[in-house]
Design an enzyme around this catalytic site. Structure first.
Site, PDB file in Angstrom:
ATOM      1  N   ASP A 158      -1.705   2.485   8.085  1.00 43.32           N
ATOM      2  CA  ASP A 158      -2.941   2.323   8.854  1.00 43.32           C
ATOM      3  C   ASP A 158      -2.808   1.366  10.033  1.00 43.32           C
ATOM      4  OD1 ASP A 158      -3.944   3.949   6.913  1.00 43.32           O
ATOM      5  OD2 ASP A 158      -5.535   2.604   6.235  1.00 43.32           O
ATOM      6  N   GLU A 199     -18.128  10.688   0.138  1.00 44.62           N
ATOM      7  CA  GLU A 199     -17.887  10.563  -1.296  1.00 44.62           C
ATOM      8  C   GLU A 199     -18.836   9.544  -1.936  1.00 44.62           C
ATOM      9  OE1 GLU A 199     -13.286  12.156  -1.397  1.00 44.62           O
ATOM     10  OE2 GLU A 199     -13.619  10.059  -0.981  1.00 44.62           O
ATOM     11  N   VAL A 238       1.874 -13.219   4.194  1.00 46.87           N
ATOM     12  CA  VAL A 238       2.652 -13.486   5.398  1.00 46.87           C
ATOM     13  C   VAL A 238       1.692 -13.870   6.512  1.00 46.87           C
ATOM     14  CG1 VAL A 238       4.147 -12.450   7.148  1.00 46.87           C
ATOM     15  CG2 VAL A 238       4.510 -11.930   4.722  1.00 46.87           C
ATOM     16  N   GLY A 247       0.850  -1.195   0.000  1.00 48.62           N
ATOM     17  CA  GLY A 247       0.000   0.000   0.000  1.00 48.62           C
ATOM     18  C   GLY A 247       0.886   1.246   0.000  1.00 48.62           C
ATOM     19  N   PHE A 248       0.336   2.366   0.420  1.00 51.17           N
ATOM     20  CA  PHE A 248       1.116   3.600   0.398  1.00 51.17           C
ATOM     21  C   PHE A 248       2.353   3.512   1.288  1.00 51.17           C
ATOM     22  CE2 PHE A 248      -2.859   5.234  -1.318  1.00 51.17           C
ATOM     23  CZ  PHE A 248      -2.384   6.031  -2.340  1.00 51.17           C
ATOM     24  N   GLY A 249       2.200   2.955   2.504  1.00 48.04           N
ATOM     25  CA  GLY A 249       3.330   2.871   3.426  1.00 48.04           C
ATOM     26  C   GLY A 249       4.454   2.009   2.881  1.00 48.04           C
ATOM     27  N   ALA A 289      -3.668   8.178   3.307  1.00 45.72           N
ATOM     28  CA  ALA A 289      -2.511   7.929   2.445  1.00 45.72           C
ATOM     29  C   ALA A 289      -1.293   8.811   2.777  1.00 45.72           C
ATOM     30  CB  ALA A 289      -2.920   8.085   0.981  1.00 45.72           C
TER      31      ALA A 289
END
Lengths: 454, 454
Positions: B313, B176, B85, B19-21, B329
């Protein structure tokens, strides 16, 4: 023909199927004094000729689909009904969808074709075909999962099977799939893996007959075969598949049998009429051919039922030399439009000359900057054929949904050789080939291509 | 910190989650003298902030995804490993994937969050959330199937339930979604149905707290609420959901209970740390918060394990007033980049100041030409906020995959109010609400909106 004038209700046209045949019939009836009900089990029209682009990660399913309601939104005399027709009753003039019935004055059946495994339905599990969005996403999942599993496989034989792709059938779909997988393996993915060299990928295109793309002129078949081989595809003509099971494809070439270990086998060989053909045969006595296609009259109606028409891939319309017209989009489109015109003529008490297919030609994409186009007198190959292919597809895509951006994106993907739509999705997304060894092995990151790691 | 200098093998960094991280950590390590292994159970990075656009048919899943291998293709020190994992062993410094193990010198865990139903896991079936591509496609299927079923429903109460959409939770995703469904019902689909009037659709946005978008300044919450109401969304704050079952949502407002019949309930309320948080707690003794997020040290490592980091997150990084940083994000991205920088400093024998989040602001899209943007000193609303939202998202999308065409297409969809990606796909594509009456009813095509047909 029954024109229902009671209650001043307009003539009721029911169309079953929203593919090229059904959709173009509906569109052509937009301004007619009839009520149209288009029934489809899906809520979208699918541009099937580009489905192989979804299967190989170049376009997304939505790029080549258009919501039926949206396409027919301005046809105020037309309703779209989401549902699956499972029966018809020609006596009461009704189509039956589970516990619902829809009455018709004229019925157009355009439910298309599905794969045929020539009676070997157990091959389906090992060799999926390409007819629906779900088929394409499943094919995409298998193709990209094979590369992922190869990256993790230490056993050389198993890795070889994972990097072997067999495509059965060398009509346009088979040729286009083979070309696209070749570009994927030899160009797009080249820099993306660390343990495998994707240029070791083997792509086999198998054809029972003596040349690929038999609908095209022989010199173009030859040209296409040469182009595919330049791309790295191994083409085998006069080769029949005798078995597909447990990642082994058995071939017969010149009376010799041969086994090929391949994890990914893709089916682009046979098609047969959809089940509605059988329903029509049972209910009306109409004859079907060996592929389950309905034999239609010169006006595309069925024998003894002037108000029931069959168009598109489900129809067997006898062409020159008694050969049926091929199951391609232009045939379906012209048939749908013909029936729409005939219905309107009949409502005016007139008639229409029998259906005649205008063949504008055949074409197939091979890969970047390469295609073959057969327009009868004019034959194109290479770059100009590719450009022609692109323009024709832009034209048709724009026609129903202004999808010009799709083609820009697609051209962009070609220029950059990117295939950014290569998602592995679906229920079994995580199902990588399990190693048969159950012991815990050590994964050692390395950039050395010789050492292949788990 | 263990720098493995034996065999001259570079320092091994293992990142779990793309993801973003995780992805930004990997990207930031591109030129570092380390080997990076990025493990993800999916083969693509997903731009989650735009997932609601997929759920409402404006973009396709592939538009907001990028293959991890493609993004990291030029990072020659980086391997991508497809797998899940399920355990780690801090003593031997290994992560475990089924029967495989991957050794690490430094481990970055970035497995994100999943939905939380606050212990009411039976709600999940009735109120799906929005975290994965499959979630979005399922949500899209439900939304568009509801309109299709309403078109065929004769019972007024049932039709009303089919045209009622309840969105639980009014953070950015809930807001949204509500805005997008309002545009769909009141604009895009307006001309597409013949039996129902889609402007009768009710969209309820429920929020437990006293204002929507609590992360923004109060005046922007107010502005957003007014914008949503102008679009036709019914906003209920201080409203708690006490039950969701069999198409009935039970609410509690001012100690009053209320039941709402709604076929489509969408969950945008709670999140909790992914299962890796629990694994880390068990194996290292690190503490998790009530939402299952791992409490991290000022340098994002975990207590007693200097070489294990948690970012994104899944991390609870204590911020001002002891509040954790939000699960968005920009936080994940900055955390990933911080850890990448820290690893490089440590390899030079240096250290780095503790992590500090730079808050550039918060924003949420409400609908066409309307958004709210909170940059601290500067607050935008309406058209300029919308433009700002668009530019920010273009910027981020381009950054990792040059997806400029996606945003052009998206802007095009906005201009034309088309949502051409509204495919109903997946296993249950055909599962329209079955009528409880089992008798055969007659479907009579009509354009009269008063008479609703089966």
């Amino acid at each position: 023909m029954v024109a229902s004038l009671e209650n001043h209700q307009p003539h009721q046209v029911v169309i079953v199927g929203g593919g090229f045949g059904g959709l173009y019939a509906a569109k052509a009836l937009k301004t007619a004094n009839v009520d149209v009900t288009l029934i489809d089990k899906r809520n979208f029209h699918l541009f099937q000729p580009l489905l192989y682009q979804v299967a190989t990660g170049a376009l997304s399913a939505t790029d080549i689909s258009a919501p039926l309601r949206s396409v027919l939104s301005t046809s105020k005399n037309t309703k779209v009904l989401l549902g699956e027709v499972n029966d018809i009753d020609p006596k009461t003039q009704q189509v039956i969808l589970g516990d619902k019935v829809v009455p018709y004055d004229t019925l157009i059946v355009a439910t298309g074709a599905k794969h045929s495994y020539f009676g070997k339905d157990n091959w389906k599990e090992f060799a999926p075909g390409l007819k629906t969005v779900e088929d394409a996403i499943e094919m995409r999942r298998r193709i990209f999962t094979a590369f992922e599993a190869a990256e993790q496989e230490t056993d050389i034989e198993k890795r070889r099977a994972l990097l072997t792709f067999v495509i059965v059938g060398a009509g346009p779909t088979g040729v286009e799939l083979a070309g696209a997988i070749a570009e994927l393996a030899y160009k797009t993915l080249q820099e993306d893996f660390r343990n495998i060299d994707t240029s070791e990928t083997r792509i086999l295109l198998l054809q029972g007959g003596d040349r690929i793309l038999p609908a095209l002129a022989p010199e173009l078949s030859q040209e296409a075969e040469a182009s595919l081989e330049r791309l790295g595809v191994i083409v085998h003509t006069k080769t029949r598949v005798t078995n597909i099971e447990n990642d082994i494809v058995t071939l017969k070439q010149n009376d010799q049998f041969k086994e090929i270990a391949a994890k990914t086998v893709l089916w682009a060989a046979g098609v047969q009429g959809s089940p509605m053909g059988k329903v029509l045969a049972e209910r009306t006595g109409v004859e079907c051919d060996r592929s389950g296609r309905v034999i239609v009259e010169p006006d595309l109606s069925i024998k003894g039922h002037q108000n029931i028409f069959v168009v598109g891939d489900l129809a067997n319309f006898s062409h020159q030399n008694g050969q049926p017209l091929p199951g391609v989009a232009p045939v379906a489109k012209q048939e749908g439009e013909y029936v729409a015109a005939l219905i309107q003529k009949r409502l005016q008490g007139k008639t229409l000359r029998p259906f005649k297919y205008t063949d504008y030609g055949n074409l197939a994409m091979i890969g970047q900057n390469s295609a073959v186009v057969d327009l009868g007198l004019i034959k194109l190959k290479g770059y100009f054929a590719w450009l022609f292919w692109l323009l024709i597809h832009i034209y048709f895509l724009i026609e129903f949904d202004h999808k010009i951006l799709v083609m820009i994106q697609w051209a962009w993907n070609y220029l950059t050789r990117k295939r950014s739509a290569r998602l592995i999705t679906g229920k079994e997304s995580l199902a990588l080939t399990k190693s048969e060894d159950s012991h815990t092995s050590t994964y050692t990151p390395t950039n050395n291509r010789q050492t292949v790691n788990v």
